[in-house]
Motif scaffolding. Structure first.
Motif, PDB file in Angstrom:
ATOM      1  N   UNK A  69     -26.861 -12.534  15.177  1.00 40.23           N
ATOM      2  CA  UNK A  69     -27.832 -13.085  16.123  1.00 40.23           C
ATOM      3  C   UNK A  69     -28.798 -14.062  15.452  1.00 40.23           C
ATOM      4  N   UNK A  70     -29.362 -13.698  14.302  1.00 40.15           N
ATOM      5  CA  UNK A  70     -30.395 -14.500  13.655  1.00 40.15           C
ATOM      6  C   UNK A  70     -29.851 -15.177  12.403  1.00 40.15           C
ATOM      7  N   UNK A  71     -30.317 -16.408  12.181  1.00 46.85           N
ATOM      8  CA  UNK A  71     -29.871 -17.209  11.051  1.00 46.85           C
ATOM      9  C   UNK A  71     -31.091 -17.934  10.486  1.00 46.85           C
ATOM     10  N   UNK A  72     -31.221 -17.942   9.148  1.00 49.93           N
ATOM     11  CA  UNK A  72     -32.458 -18.389   8.519  1.00 49.93           C
ATOM     12  C   UNK A  72     -32.218 -19.379   7.389  1.00 49.93           C
ATOM     13  N   UNK A  73     -33.140 -20.376   7.302  1.00 46.80           N
ATOM     14  CA  UNK A  73     -33.320 -21.188   6.100  1.00 46.80           C
ATOM     15  C   UNK A  73     -34.803 -21.144   5.762  1.00 46.80           C
ATOM     16  N   UNK A  74     -35.118 -21.018   4.465  1.00 50.03           N
ATOM     17  CA  UNK A  74     -36.510 -20.844   4.063  1.00 50.03           C
ATOM     18  C   UNK A  74     -36.801 -21.638   2.795  1.00 50.03           C
ATOM     19  N   UNK A  75     -38.037 -22.070   2.705  1.00 53.58           N
ATOM     20  CA  UNK A  75     -38.555 -22.786   1.543  1.00 53.58           C
ATOM     21  C   UNK A  75     -39.845 -22.096   1.113  1.00 53.58           C
ATOM     22  N   UNK A  76     -39.970 -21.745  -0.171  1.00 56.69           N
ATOM     23  CA  UNK A  76     -41.212 -21.158  -0.642  1.00 56.69           C
ATOM     24  C   UNK A  76     -41.026 -19.742  -1.141  1.00 56.69           C
ATOM     25  N   UNK A  77     -42.154 -19.035  -1.198  1.00 57.69           N
ATOM     26  CA  UNK A  77     -42.151 -17.674  -1.723  1.00 57.69           C
ATOM     27  C   UNK A  77     -42.929 -16.744  -0.805  1.00 57.69           C
ATOM     28  N   UNK A  78     -42.383 -15.544  -0.610  1.00 59.83           N
ATOM     29  CA  UNK A  78     -43.068 -14.477   0.110  1.00 59.83           C
ATOM     30  C   UNK A  78     -43.490 -13.426  -0.915  1.00 59.83           C
ATOM     31  N   UNK A  79     -44.789 -13.266  -1.111  1.00 57.58           N
ATOM     32  CA  UNK A  79     -45.283 -12.319  -2.109  1.00 57.58           C
ATOM     33  C   UNK A  79     -45.425 -10.932  -1.497  1.00 57.58           C
ATOM     34  N   UNK A 107     -37.792  -9.117   9.299  1.00 56.53           N
ATOM     35  CA  UNK A 107     -39.079  -8.939   9.973  1.00 56.53           C
ATOM     36  C   UNK A 107     -39.054  -9.552  11.363  1.00 56.53           C
ATOM     37  N   UNK A 108     -38.449 -10.730  11.486  1.00 54.68           N
ATOM     38  CA  UNK A 108     -38.395 -11.356  12.807  1.00 54.68           C
ATOM     39  C   UNK A 108     -37.521 -10.542  13.758  1.00 54.68           C
ATOM     40  N   UNK A 109     -36.439  -9.978  13.232  1.00 56.05           N
ATOM     41  CA  UNK A 109     -35.578  -9.142  14.074  1.00 56.05           C
ATOM     42  C   UNK A 109     -36.345  -7.929  14.587  1.00 56.05           C
ATOM     43  N   UNK A 110     -37.229  -7.394  13.759  1.00 56.11           N
ATOM     44  CA  UNK A 110     -37.970  -6.193  14.148  1.00 56.11           C
ATOM     45  C   UNK A 110     -39.210  -6.502  14.974  1.00 56.11           C
ATOM     46  N   UNK A 111     -39.978  -7.530  14.568  1.00 56.28           N
ATOM     47  CA  UNK A 111     -41.308  -7.736  15.123  1.00 56.28           C
ATOM     48  C   UNK A 111     -41.484  -9.038  15.895  1.00 56.28           C
ATOM     49  N   UNK A 112     -40.497  -9.920  15.885  1.00 60.60           N
ATOM     50  CA  UNK A 112     -40.694 -11.220  16.522  1.00 60.60           C
ATOM     51  C   UNK A 112     -41.851 -11.961  15.873  1.00 60.60           C
ATOM     52  N   UNK A 113     -42.664 -12.640  16.690  1.00 61.53           N
ATOM     53  CA  UNK A 113     -43.795 -13.406  16.153  1.00 61.53           C
ATOM     54  C   UNK A 113     -44.813 -12.521  15.449  1.00 61.53           C
ATOM     55  N   UNK A 114     -44.770 -11.223  15.724  1.00 56.56           N
ATOM     56  CA  UNK A 114     -45.655 -10.299  15.031  1.00 56.56           C
ATOM     57  C   UNK A 114     -45.346 -10.184  13.553  1.00 56.56           C
ATOM     58  N   UNK A 115     -44.235 -10.775  13.111  1.00 57.10           N
ATOM     59  CA  UNK A 115     -43.900 -10.768  11.688  1.00 57.10           C
ATOM     60  C   UNK A 115     -44.797 -11.695  10.883  1.00 57.10           C
ATOM     61  N   UNK A 116     -45.292 -12.758  11.515  1.00 56.80           N
ATOM     62  CA  UNK A 116     -45.985 -13.795  10.759  1.00 56.80           C
ATOM     63  C   UNK A 116     -47.240 -13.299  10.038  1.00 56.80           C
ATOM     64  N   UNK A 117     -48.104 -12.496  10.676  1.00 59.06           N
ATOM     65  CA  UNK A 117     -49.275 -12.014   9.939  1.00 59.06           C
ATOM     66  C   UNK A 117     -48.930 -11.140   8.733  1.00 59.06           C
ATOM     67  N   UNK A 122     -46.704 -19.032   0.076  1.00 61.69           N
ATOM     68  CA  UNK A 122     -46.589 -20.433   0.455  1.00 61.69           C
ATOM     69  C   UNK A 122     -45.155 -20.628   0.944  1.00 61.69           C
ATOM     70  N   UNK A 123     -44.993 -20.994   2.215  1.00 64.73           N
ATOM     71  CA  UNK A 123     -43.655 -20.969   2.794  1.00 64.73           C
ATOM     72  C   UNK A 123     -43.548 -21.888   4.007  1.00 64.73           C
ATOM     73  N   UNK A 124     -42.311 -22.245   4.278  1.00 65.47           N
ATOM     74  CA  UNK A 124     -41.915 -22.842   5.554  1.00 65.47           C
ATOM     75  C   UNK A 124     -40.501 -22.337   5.813  1.00 65.47           C
ATOM     76  N   UNK A 125     -40.242 -21.870   7.008  1.00 64.84           N
ATOM     77  CA  UNK A 125     -38.901 -21.356   7.289  1.00 64.84           C
ATOM     78  C   UNK A 125     -38.552 -21.588   8.751  1.00 64.84           C
ATOM     79  N   UNK A 126     -37.255 -21.532   9.020  1.00 60.43           N
ATOM     80  CA  UNK A 126     -36.756 -21.681  10.384  1.00 60.43           C
ATOM     81  C   UNK A 126     -35.729 -20.596  10.651  1.00 60.43           C
ATOM     82  N   UNK A 127     -35.761 -20.045  11.873  1.00 65.45           N
ATOM     83  CA  UNK A 127     -34.814 -19.013  12.298  1.00 65.45           C
ATOM     84  C   UNK A 127     -34.219 -19.429  13.642  1.00 65.45           C
TER      85      UNK A 127
END
Length: 625
Positions: A69-79, A107-117, A122-127
């Motif tokens: 269902x979900x497909x991702x590309x990401x740039x940056x780091x998640x600490x 996180x997006x699969x579980x929480x949707x937009x609630x994942x962002x907080x 420093x990141x940019x990503x697309x799903x």
């Protein structure tokens, strides 16, 4: 850090090869691998170039959810991804790699937009959500990582750099109105200098189905009101909280599966980061050295390196190495420079990468977080010294008497005062460049109203209302000059395949610092007294006290060889067809500058850099006006 590109077509007519030109344009951001994917419905194509920092042997992108269902590309780091990964596993999520990027998918699969907080870094990503037929794309809170987008040929395109959008077919045109706003102050946080090209603002996310585009906010600076700042704060407890937040911001950014290096200048910000990193072992540091002793900080940087036991290297930047690199700064940075800092930054990044490093920590954000700029201190005085309000009124009256200053009055009226950085920009660029502009474009500049739409946003109004001048000015700076100019050095670093991490631009640190009583940001002769007090037991003696030491590069206009190169470009007709400038007046300016002794040319640096930046971008991207 990596590069990403996405194309969304509501018609379902995408072909896999359409990503190739954009991916080639992003190869420098991710020299360790390239990946692409196109959905079975042919509505979305996603591409990625990888700089392998976490899980080098795994973590290839695009990444895909186990159910398709979900497909991702990401740039940056998640600490802090380890803690989030453990939480997701407890909820039944399985992982296919050790990459930090994969947590965003789950996180997006579980929480949707609630994942962002929950995401830190420093990141940019697309799903892409195949079931819903929609793409979401998010950018970090301060705008450290870029994320541009455009509509073209009935499609929506996103990419890490503007050049990739142009290679994907987006028309190559200046946005004259945005350039006019930039010459007054800066374009707004969702704009760029290029017609039809926008950016996801810091702390926001984009939704699109290929037809509509919506921008939503998930975070903002949220400075306290003046009434909230009057509450008593325990100083010792607050300093301890600041210290803990700085230490944590540094520590999480030291985690990587490859060696980590450090920028080191003669100032407090990079020195403090290196001192804290030394708790874990001898840091590897790199300092820029200039052949002009008025600008060289090499001795101070070396003293800090010795004090903390760092393994230290120096990068020599002299007039000879700088003269031929102005074009590179524009081409690689994809921006209009205003000083020679970019040349030093690029040479430093090249040296760090050549030494075998892919990750480096740097001190940007320290001045923003701890009120280190002189113009910020002016805003602070307006907030704490009643008599300074009278002086601000005097400045506004003088601006009203000058046609070139009138665009600033709109900013002052909306802000309730004139922020120090706005006045500084006007004096350095806005006023002196007026006489060089072609009549029609000069009229556009005089009529420009920078950030007018931003000021009309009820949310922005709520962020400014009731705040001190210091916090109002800091808000405007963060949304314009920080994200759109200072942090654009990211493109220079990534042109070398080098990931730069910025501990001071950490939202958890900001959440502590924002509650600081204003008086604690200034005092005595020391710069950034709050940071010095918080780290008093961590800093070596060489950093314990000192005035503000800004990183300054020798002005390019001080070098005759560089001036000659600039004159060659102008004489070659580069300005003739642009329609922005009067070529004869520009030639006269260059002759006047050359007639001055090198030590008296610095006042013309910013205008000359802006001129050459506009010429360079026009040439680099084959832009039309």
């Amino acid at each position: 850090m990596c590069g990403l590109v996405c194309i969304v077509s509501p018609e379902g007519d995408l072909a896999s090869q359409e990503l190739e030109p954009a991916l080639r344009a992003l190869h420098h951001r991710g020299p360790d691998g390239t990946g692409s994917w196109i959905s079975s419905c042919r509505r979305v194509a996603m591409g990625h170039t990888r700089l392998a920092v976490m899980d080098p042997d795994g973590g290839a992108q695009p990444m895909h959810g186990s159910d398709g269902r979900l497909h991702l590309v990401a740039n940056g780091e998640f600490y802090g991804h380890e803690v989030i990964r453990a939480s997701l596993r407890r909820d039944g999520h399985g992982f296919s790699s050790r990459s930090d990027s994969e947590i965003a998918l789950h996180l997006w699969a579980r929480d949707g937009a609630g994942a962002l907080p929950e995401l830190r870094g420093e990141f940019a990503f697309a799903i892409w959500d195949q079931a819903r037929g929609e793409l979401i794309a998010a950018r970090d809170r301060f705008g450290i990582k870029p994320l541009f987008y455009a509509r073209h040929a009935g499609r929506v395109l996103l990419a890490s750099e503007v050049g990739a959008l142009f290679e994907a077919g987006v028309p190559r045109r200046w946005d004259r109105g945005a350039l006019a706003e930039h010459l007054v102050l800066c374009h707004p946080p969702d704009g760029t200098l290029f017609d039809g090209v926008r950016q996801v603002p810091p702390g926001c996310w984009l939704w699109t189905d290929g037809r509509d585009i919506r921008i939503r906010r998930y975070w903002d600076l949220d400075w306290p009101t003046e009434d909230e700042l009057t509450k008593d704060v325990d100083r010792s407890g607050h300093l301890a909280a600041v210290r803990d937040a700085v230490v944590d911001a540094v520590d999480v950014r030291l985690r990587a599966d490859v060696p980590v290096a450090h920028h080191l200048s003669g100032g407090l910000d990079s020195g403090a980061i290196v001192a804290l990193a030394a708790r874990h072992g001898a840091p590897r540091t790199f300092a820029v050295r200039f052949d002009d002793p008025h600008f060289d900080e090499g001795a101070a940087a070396e003293a800090t390196a010795r004090a903390v036991g760092a393994r230290h290297s120096e990068v020599l930047v002299d007039a000879g190495s700088s003269a031929g690199r102005m074009g590179d700064i524009v081409a690689k940075g994809q921006m209009i420079p205003e000083n020679a800092h970019g040349i030093a930054r690029l040479l430093q990044s090249e040296a760090i990468r050549a030494a075998g490093f892919r990750v480096v920590l740097a001190g940007e954000g320290g001045d923003e977080m701890f009120a280190g700029y002189p113009q910020t201190q002016r805003d602070l005085r307006l907030s704490t010294v009643p008599g300074d309000v009278v002086r601000d009124d005097t400045v506004r009256r003088r601006l009203a008497a000058s046609p070139a200053g009138r665009p600033l009055l709109d900013i002052a009226d909306r802000m309730g005062f004139l922020p120090g950085f706005v006045l500084d920009r006007y004096l350095g660029v806005g006023a002196p460049i007026q006489g060089l502009l072609a009549p029609d474009f000069a009229a556009e500049v005089l009529a420009a109203q920078p950030c007018r739409d931003m000021f009309a946003d009820p949310h922005v109004q709520s962020q400014l209302y009731g705040r001190s001048p210091f916090h109002r000015g800091s808000y405007l700076f963060a949304k314009t000059w920080l994200a759109n100019y200072l942090l654009a050095a990211e493109r220079l670093d990534m042109s070398c395949g080098l990931e730069v991490r910025l501990p001071f631009l950490d939202h958890r640190l900001h959440d502590v610092v924002r509650r600081t009583p204003l008086a604690w940001f200034s005092g005595g002769v020391d710069s950034k007294p709050l940071l010095r007090a918080a780290l008093r037991n961590d800093l070596p003696a060489v950093l314990q006290a000192g005035t503000k030491r800004p990183f300054l590069a020798p002005p390019a206009v001080s070098d005759d060889a560089t001036l000659s190169r600039i004159r060659e470009v102008v004489d070659g007709g580069a300005l003739d067809d642009l329609g922005f400038f009067r070529p004869r007046q520009v030639r006269d300016l260059l002759e006047d500058v050359r007639a001055l002794p090198p030590g008296r040319r610095a006042g013309h640096e910013r205008v000359v850099q802006v001129l050459m930046g506009i010429v360079g971008l026009t040439d680099q991207f084959a832009l039309t006006g």
